[in-house]
Design a protein around this motif. Structure first.
Motif, mmCIF file in Angstrom:
data_model
loop_
_atom_site.group_PDB
_atom_site.id
_atom_site.type_symbol
_atom_site.label_atom_id
_atom_site.label_comp_id
_atom_site.label_asym_id
_atom_site.label_seq_id
_atom_site.Cartn_x
_atom_site.Cartn_y
_atom_site.Cartn_z
ATOM 1 N N ARG A 252 57.427 -28.736 -11.959
ATOM 2 C CA ARG A 252 57.498 -28.565 -10.590
ATOM 3 C C ARG A 252 56.168 -29.004 -10.313
ATOM 4 O O ARG A 252 56.175 -29.983 -8.773
ATOM 5 C CB ARG A 252 57.748 -27.217 -10.161
ATOM 6 C CG ARG A 252 57.641 -27.089 -8.552
ATOM 7 C CD ARG A 252 57.961 -25.624 -8.031
ATOM 8 N NE ARG A 252 59.304 -25.388 -8.440
ATOM 9 C CZ ARG A 252 59.854 -24.215 -9.123
ATOM 10 N NH1 ARG A 252 58.815 -23.621 -9.662
ATOM 11 N NH2 ARG A 252 61.037 -24.150 -9.401
ATOM 12 N N ASP A 253 55.125 -28.772 -10.404
ATOM 13 C CA ASP A 253 54.019 -29.160 -9.869
ATOM 14 C C ASP A 253 53.562 -30.709 -9.832
ATOM 15 O O ASP A 253 53.275 -31.334 -9.066
ATOM 16 C CB ASP A 253 52.651 -28.441 -10.595
ATOM 17 C CG ASP A 253 52.422 -27.096 -10.362
ATOM 18 O OD1 ASP A 253 53.145 -26.629 -9.241
ATOM 19 O OD2 ASP A 253 51.508 -26.449 -10.923
ATOM 20 N N ALA A 254 53.969 -31.273 -10.998
ATOM 21 C CA ALA A 254 54.085 -32.908 -11.404
ATOM 22 C C ALA A 254 54.917 -33.544 -10.539
ATOM 23 O O ALA A 254 54.608 -34.699 -9.918
ATOM 24 C CB ALA A 254 54.268 -33.198 -12.896
ATOM 25 N N LEU A 255 56.250 -33.037 -10.332
ATOM 26 C CA LEU A 255 57.228 -33.623 -9.563
ATOM 27 C C LEU A 255 56.883 -33.515 -7.968
ATOM 28 O O LEU A 255 57.010 -34.669 -7.286
ATOM 29 C CB LEU A 255 58.640 -33.030 -9.855
ATOM 30 C CG LEU A 255 59.729 -33.491 -8.816
ATOM 31 C CD1 LEU A 255 60.080 -34.724 -9.264
ATOM 32 C CD2 LEU A 255 60.908 -32.525 -8.852
ATOM 33 N N CYS A 256 56.293 -32.407 -7.510
ATOM 34 C CA CYS A 256 56.248 -32.364 -6.091
ATOM 35 C C CYS A 256 54.639 -33.158 -5.764
ATOM 36 O O CYS A 256 54.707 -33.702 -4.598
ATOM 37 C CB CYS A 256 55.750 -30.785 -5.726
ATOM 38 S SG CYS A 256 57.362 -29.915 -5.646
ATOM 39 N N ALA A 257 53.890 -33.397 -6.708
ATOM 40 C CA ALA A 257 52.686 -34.026 -6.501
ATOM 41 C C ALA A 257 53.121 -35.383 -6.222
ATOM 42 O O ALA A 257 52.468 -36.227 -5.542
ATOM 43 C CB ALA A 257 51.664 -33.838 -7.686
ATOM 44 N N ALA A 258 53.898 -36.019 -7.350
ATOM 45 C CA ALA A 258 54.423 -37.328 -6.882
ATOM 46 C C ALA A 258 54.995 -37.504 -5.705
ATOM 47 O O ALA A 258 54.834 -38.676 -5.109
ATOM 48 C CB ALA A 258 55.661 -37.725 -8.371
#
Length: 620
Positions: A252-258
């Protein structure tokens, strides 16, 4: 805060915007076509302006009339909702040039993200992972076929200006590419005025996951977590949920940061959605999720994000448009519980999901979940607009709580005499794979038959209705220590039906269900039937003879593939009808000769109109 607002839209989204604006003390102005003169959004607004006849090209797509309506009524700003002109950069600029406030992103941001090929190139430069594919300008069919072969089948052909599942074709083998390309280009040109396409590698076990982003004019951009929109039919979203099943914290963190990087790349202001495709064959992993596109507007499914975050996204839009900073910082946003949304359409699953058009004599969706709708009992569903009549949104402590609450609400829904997809939605929500969170975009296509709702009420329900309405009956036997059993004959939506009942046959004692009518209306799995006493003689219109191809609904003929006298084979496409913003191909029922082909391309036809007639070759 804005003082007055014109909503350049209709239906449930117009009503939903009006509710928030009213809570904030903002005066609202509705616009309407002739078909919507009595619509709910018109009645709810403080003022309303007619902008043209029913077809969208003569009303809701006429930006100059909408701007004139805003000026004439003293509206300070224009909110486009979703669809129609919401992602039209030229209209956004015209609103700004007219001295009005545009409740949406800057026209430059819309332009940057409006074409899928250019958007993907921009995202790649911003460090956002993109799906492998061809984004070039060369649109020669042979060149595109070569690119598809190089990418490797299966592939997706997608209109660069497309959206909402339109202008998209899945091609699984080279022999089908040319026809799919032509069909995709024709739909893209008709729907978006741009036949340019791109080609993507088709992901075998895809999940559709999107992230809600929001920006203001003070340099702030946040995300409001993800939604999963993987349950789709023909690339159209059916049920959406938030958060996404199986999403761990790191992914989730990686996806939302992207997603935030994507929004920053275009200096985004307002509400937007970054859509990703995930290869779920090994679960959700950050290295197997790729950018697909950005929707530079509010999404249909935004209520599930509102439910899990406790935020009103339309209020956020209005505050940002007023020049205020975002109401919350990233650290102030969190996920609470689980939410699911189902799109209720006036369409008949038993007839290939053809739209169901007419008056809503009974319409009751209850109050156990949030209901966003733009219609009420007595409203008429017309052939001119999308057949979605409501969204039902359930929120619970867990995914299973939200799922069961939504299924129960749909199960109890009463809509009559129009057909809806409620029963289909109930079956999907209760399907074992969906219940377990084992979903991908192909689930409905694989399990289609298992998701089809019953076409008749169950025997216990029908027996109860028969006992209420009375009907022709005869003693069918007896049981010791029990009342005699009777065989009752009733009409179910005008068709004869026999059922065994224990209660004596008697005149109707009242309706079953929450919508009392003179006749008994029974509801089961979200479908309603009218049950009336049996009559000895049933008259009806003569059925069309074999080989008669009739229009299943009002629409416009966009392609005639054969001519009178042509020899055709079973399944060969004869005519393509465009209705309710969808293409419907009508095919030959058997081998034969085309006897009649009475209409040309462009003709507008009514339901039941003869489009073609096929006769056996020896009868020609």
């Amino acid at each position: 805060m804005l003082a007055s607002l014109l909503i350049a839209n209709r239906g449930e989204i117009a009503c939903r915007i009006i509710r928030t604006a009213r809570r904030l003390g903002i005066r609202t102005v509705a616009v309407y076509s002739d078909a919507d003169a009595q619509a709910l959004h018109v009645a709810m607004a403080d003022d309303a302006v007619r902008i043209g006849p029913a077809p969208v090209r003569d009303s809701y797509l006429l930006g100059d009339r909408i701007i004139a309506a805003a000026r004439d009524t003293g509206a300070q700003a224009i909110h486009p909702g979703y669809g129609f002109l919401s992602e039209n950069a030229q209209f956004a600029q015209a609103v700004i040039d007219a001295g009005l406030i545009w409740v949406g992103p800057d026209p430059a941001s819309i332009t940057a993200m409006g074409l899928k090929d250019a958007a993907k190139a921009l995202m790649a430069d911003a460090g956002v992972p993109v799906t492998p594919g061809y984004l070039g300008d060369n649109q020669d069919p042979d060149h595109l076929a070569d690119q598809a072969a190089a990418i490797g089948y299966p592939v997706l052909i997608k209109a660069v200006a497309g959206g909402g599942g339109k202008g998209m074709r899945l091609v699984e083998r080279p022999a089908d590419f040319a026809d799919a390309l032509l069909s995709c280009q024709r739909e893209a040109a008709s729907s978006f005025g741009n036949a340019h396409v791109l080609i993507e590698k088709y992901i075998e076990r895809p999940r559709h996951i999107e992230v809600q982003v929001f920006g203001d004019r003070h340099g702030n951009i946040v995300h409001l977590f993800e939604r999963d929109c993987s349950l789709q039919r023909r690339h159209q979203k059916v049920i959406e949920e938030a958060p996404a099943p199986g999403m761990d914290g790191a992914t989730r963190d990686a996806l939302c940061a992207a997603a935030v990087r994507a929004a920053r790349a275009v200096d985004y202001v307002g509400a937007g959605t970054i859509e990703f495709i995930a290869d779920a064959s090994e679960g959700l992993r950050a290295d197997r999720i790729w950018f697909m596109e950005m929707n530079t507007r509010l999404q249909v499914e935004h209520p599930v994000t509102e439910a899990i975050t406790g935020q009103d996204l339309v209020e956020w839009q209005l505050r940002v448009a007023s020049g205020e900073p975002l109401p919350r910082a990233q650290a102030d946003l969190s996920i609470t519980g689980w939410a699911m949304e189902a799109r209720l359409y006036a369409e008949d699953p038993a007839k290939g999901f053809l739209p169901s058009i007419g008056r809503l004599d009974a319409f009751d969706l209850g109050d156990s979940v949030r209901v966003d709708t733009g219609v009420g009992q007595g409203a008429t569903i017309s052939p001119f607009y999308d057949p979605m009549i409501a969204k039902l949104i359930a929120h619970g402590d867990s995914r299973d709580a939200a799922r069961t609450a939504l299924a129960a609400a749909l199960d109890r829904s009463v809509v009559w005499p129009l057909r809806t997809n409620a029963g289909f939605l109930v079956q999907a929500l209760r399907h074992a794979d969906f219940a377990a969170g084992d979903i991908d975009t192909g689930l409905i296509a694989r399990e289609g038959e298992a998701l089809m709702p019953a076409t008749l009420p169950s025997e216990p329900t029908l027996a109860q209705a028969a006992a209420r309405v009375g009907g022709a009956g005869a003693l069918a036997g007896f049981r010791l220590n029990a009342a005699p059993q009777r065989q009752a004959r009733v009409l179910v939506d005008g068709q004869p039906g026999d059922v065994a009942i224990d209660a004596p046959l008697a005149p109707a004692a009242g309706a079953i269900g929450p919508a009392p009518l003179a006749r008994t209306l029974v509801t089961e799995q979200g479908r309603s039937w009218q049950v009336t006493p049996w009559r000895a003689a049933i008259s009806g219109a003569a059925a069309a003879g074999d080989g008669a191809i009739l229009a299943p609904m009002p629409g416009r003929i966009i392609a005639v593939s054969v001519a009178s006298g042509d020899k055709v084979t079973k399944g060969q496409k004869l005519v393509t009808l465009e209705a309710m913003k969808m293409e419907h191909g009508l095919s030959a029922p058997f081998d034969g000769i085309v006897k009649d082909m009475p209409h040309d391309e462009g003709a507008q036809v009514q339901e039941g109109t003869l489009l073609a007639r096929i006769v056996a070759e020896d009868a020609a």
